[in-house]
Structures are given as structure tokens and as C-alpha cells.
Design a protein around this motif. Structure first.
Motif, short mmCIF file in Angstrom:
data_model
loop_
_atom_site.label_atom_id
_atom_site.label_comp_id
_atom_site.label_asym_id
_atom_site.label_seq_id
_atom_site.Cartn_x
_atom_site.Cartn_y
_atom_site.Cartn_z
N GLN A 1 66.11 81.58 49.01
CA GLN A 1 65.47 82.72 48.65
C GLN A 1 65.04 83.81 49.76
O GLN A 1 64.40 83.06 50.67
N TYR B 1 61.94 86.71 49.58
CA TYR B 1 60.68 87.59 49.86
C TYR B 1 59.86 88.75 50.62
O TYR B 1 60.37 88.10 51.58
N GLN C 1 56.39 90.72 51.73
CA GLN C 1 55.28 90.08 52.07
C GLN C 1 54.42 91.53 52.07
O GLN C 1 54.59 91.39 53.24
N GLY D 1 48.14 92.10 53.41
CA GLY D 1 46.90 91.32 52.18
C GLY D 1 47.14 91.49 51.08
O GLY D 1 46.85 91.28 50.12
N ARG D 2 47.99 90.96 50.74
CA ARG D 2 49.44 90.79 49.26
C ARG D 2 50.28 89.30 49.31
O ARG D 2 50.41 89.22 50.67
N GLY D 3 50.33 89.25 47.99
CA GLY D 3 51.08 87.38 47.90
C GLY D 3 52.73 88.07 47.91
O GLY D 3 53.32 89.47 47.98
N PRO D 4 53.69 87.06 47.99
CA PRO D 4 54.97 87.30 48.48
C PRO D 4 55.33 87.98 46.73
O PRO D 4 55.28 87.33 46.21
N PHE E 1 59.16 88.06 45.26
CA PHE E 1 60.57 87.32 45.10
C PHE E 1 61.39 88.93 44.74
O PHE E 1 60.99 89.82 44.23
N LEU F 1 60.89 87.44 53.92
CA LEU F 1 60.28 85.54 54.31
C LEU F 1 61.60 85.31 53.56
O LEU F 1 61.92 84.98 52.34
N PHE G 1 58.52 78.07 53.78
CA PHE G 1 59.00 79.14 54.50
C PHE G 1 59.68 79.61 55.40
O PHE G 1 58.78 78.64 56.49
N LYS H 1 58.51 82.01 58.98
CA LYS H 1 57.57 82.60 59.45
C LYS H 1 57.61 83.86 58.99
O LYS H 1 56.45 85.16 59.11
N PHE I 1 52.17 81.76 58.65
CA PHE I 1 52.74 81.03 57.99
C PHE I 1 52.25 80.53 57.20
O PHE I 1 51.18 79.36 57.02
N LEU I 2 53.37 80.19 55.83
CA LEU I 2 52.73 80.01 54.32
C LEU I 2 53.97 78.48 54.38
O LEU I 2 54.72 78.08 54.54
N PHE J 1 47.11 80.80 48.80
CA PHE J 1 47.92 81.93 47.23
C PHE J 1 48.04 80.07 46.96
O PHE J 1 48.55 79.37 46.79
N GLN K 1 59.59 82.37 42.36
CA GLN K 1 58.26 82.04 42.60
C GLN K 1 57.79 83.27 42.32
O GLN K 1 57.72 84.20 42.73
N PHE L 1 53.62 84.79 42.98
CA PHE L 1 52.29 84.76 43.83
C PHE L 1 50.94 85.98 43.17
O PHE L 1 51.75 86.49 43.02
N GLY L 2 50.44 85.01 43.67
CA GLY L 2 48.99 85.39 43.24
C GLY L 2 48.77 86.38 44.58
O GLY L 2 49.38 86.39 45.51
N PRO L 3 47.17 87.02 44.24
CA PRO L 3 46.93 87.91 45.18
C PRO L 3 46.42 87.71 46.65
O PRO L 3 46.36 88.06 47.61
#
Lengths: 112, 113
Positions: A34, A36, A38, A41-44, A46, A89, A102, A104, B42-43, B90, B102, B104-106
Motif C-alpha cells: 500500500q 499512503y 502524510q 501534523g496529520r495522519g496518513p 490511503f 509512505l 511502514f 520511513k 518512523f511509523l 495514531f 487503513q 488514520f486519526g489525526p
């Protein structure tokens, strides 16, 4: 050990050009991969999923390839725009399939 | 409508304290996750729950305890906070485990001083 490697350096390109990002992996036999996006300041978010039996997938200006022999995926953004600037990502399914590992990420900067 | 929400967005606390982060998803998904993103961006997966059942518990100190009261909620409680716990956490969800994308939240930025 399992590794996912993405270009560690930022990628700077000019608006209108095609951006190509690389994801290489070792010691994985992923069923799918997958990508993503990003933003700071925010989430990844899709973008695309490609399965091991698929060579290529497209969505609007995005294209992903998946070469399980080379253990590599390429992510292309055609006709890039400044709004495409973000970190991208790559993620692989864990062998258990219950979560993602994931890379980096690669930072992309598109300049006007 | 927010798909995956987390509270609080920012959390500043001192070493040794106990804190919780809440996560809710309104997507009707069966699987929820907690990821940690460190200063190097790194997540990394911490926990995975499917239908309220713990599926993955990565090598995470037992000071971290997830709780899933129902399929729509996955909270993270952290005891005896340490400086190294500072990161962005997250929450995410997916329709099912496996090949689903997936959401993701903020994120919750935790700073331990």
C-alpha cells in the motif's frame, strides 16, 4: 530481518513533471503493498493498494507498480502539482496480515 | 463527519504520570490499531484489535495498555510515562484485518517533560 527502504532524501521536482518514488523490501513475501500520503501534523491517508499478482495499478494521476522478483514498488505521480508536496509512505502487510509495516517515507516537494 | 477521531490532540505531561488517549471510529470497521510515530517520522505498529480482541501486541512496554470497550473504540492508557514515550500516537481502523486500507486519526502528540 524484514526491511522496507524508501528514498531517504527528499525529492524535489518541478511542477508538471513526473515524480517517481521507490520502495524496496527485503525478507518479505507480501501479499499486497500500500501507499499512503502524510501531510505535516496529520495522519496518513490511503492512496493505492496493489496485490502481488498485479503488476500495475492506476488512480487518476497516480500509478503504482509492484515487482515481486525485484522486491520493489514504484510510485508515480504524473503532471505533479505543488499540492502533491507531502511525505509518501510505502507499507507492506505483515506475515500475520493483522497490521502494516511502514517504510520511513519519502518527502516530495513540487515547486512551481 | 470525522471517520477516526482521537482525543486529545496534544498532551503535555510530566514523567511518572499516567495518561490516556481515546480513539473512536464511526466507519463500522472491525479492526483498530495503535501506531507510534517517533521523531524520525518512523511509523510503527503497537497494537491491533479485531472485534475487540487483541491480535497484535508488539514489543511494547507493559506500561502501555490498550482497551477496547466496543468495536468502535480503542483507548490507550500509559502508566509511569517516560521521556522516551514522547511521540505522535495514531489510531487507525480498517474494515477487516488483512488487505484493507487503513483509515488514520489525526494523531495525538504526546510530550513528556
Amino acid at each position: 530481518s524484514q526491511k522496507i527502504e524508501q528514498n531517504s532524501e527528499a525529492l524535489n521536482i518541478q511542477e508538471g513533471k513526473t515524480a517517481t518514488l521507490t520502495c524496496n523490501y527485503t525478507n518479505y513475501s507480501p501479499a499486497y503493498l500500500q501507499w499512503y500520503r502524510q501531510d505535516p501534523g496529520r495522519g496518513p491517508v490511503f492512496l493505492l493498494l496493489i496485490r502481488e499478482n498485479e503488476k500495475e495499478k492506476r488512480k487518476e494521476r497516480l500509478k503504482v507498480t509492484f515487482d515481486t522478483t525485484l522486491k520493489q514498488s514504484l510510485f508515480h505521480i504524473t503532471a505533479s502539482q505543488p499540492a502533491d508536496s507531502a511525505t509518501y509512505l510505502c507499507a507492506l502487510d505483515r506475515n500475520s496480515g493483522y497490521a502494516l509495516n511502514f517504510g520511513k517515507g519519502t518527502s516530495l516537494l513540487v515547486t512551481p | 463527519d470525522t471517520a477516526v477521531s482521537q482525543t486529545p490532540k496534544y498532551l503535555v505531561t510530566q514523567m511518572g504520570n499516567d495518561k490516556s488517549i481515546k480513539c473512536e471510529q464511526n466507519l463500522g470497521h472491525d479492526t483498530m490499531y495503535w501506531y507510534k510515530q517517533d521523531s524520525k517520522k518512523f511509523l510503527k505498529i503497537m497494537f491491533s484489535y479485531n472485534n475487540k480482541e487483541l491480535i497484535i501486541n508488539e514489543t511494547v512496554p507493559n506500561r502501555f495498555s490498550p482497551k477496547s470497550p466496543d468495536k468502535a473504540h480503542l483507548n490507550l492508557h500509559i502508566n509511569s510515562l517516560e521521556l522516551g514515550d514522547s511521540a505522535v500516537y495514531f489510531c487507525a481502523s480498517s474494515q477487516d484485518y488483512g488487505s484493507d486500507e487503513q483509515y488514520f486519526g489525526p494523531g495525538t502528540r504526546l510530550t513528556v517533560t
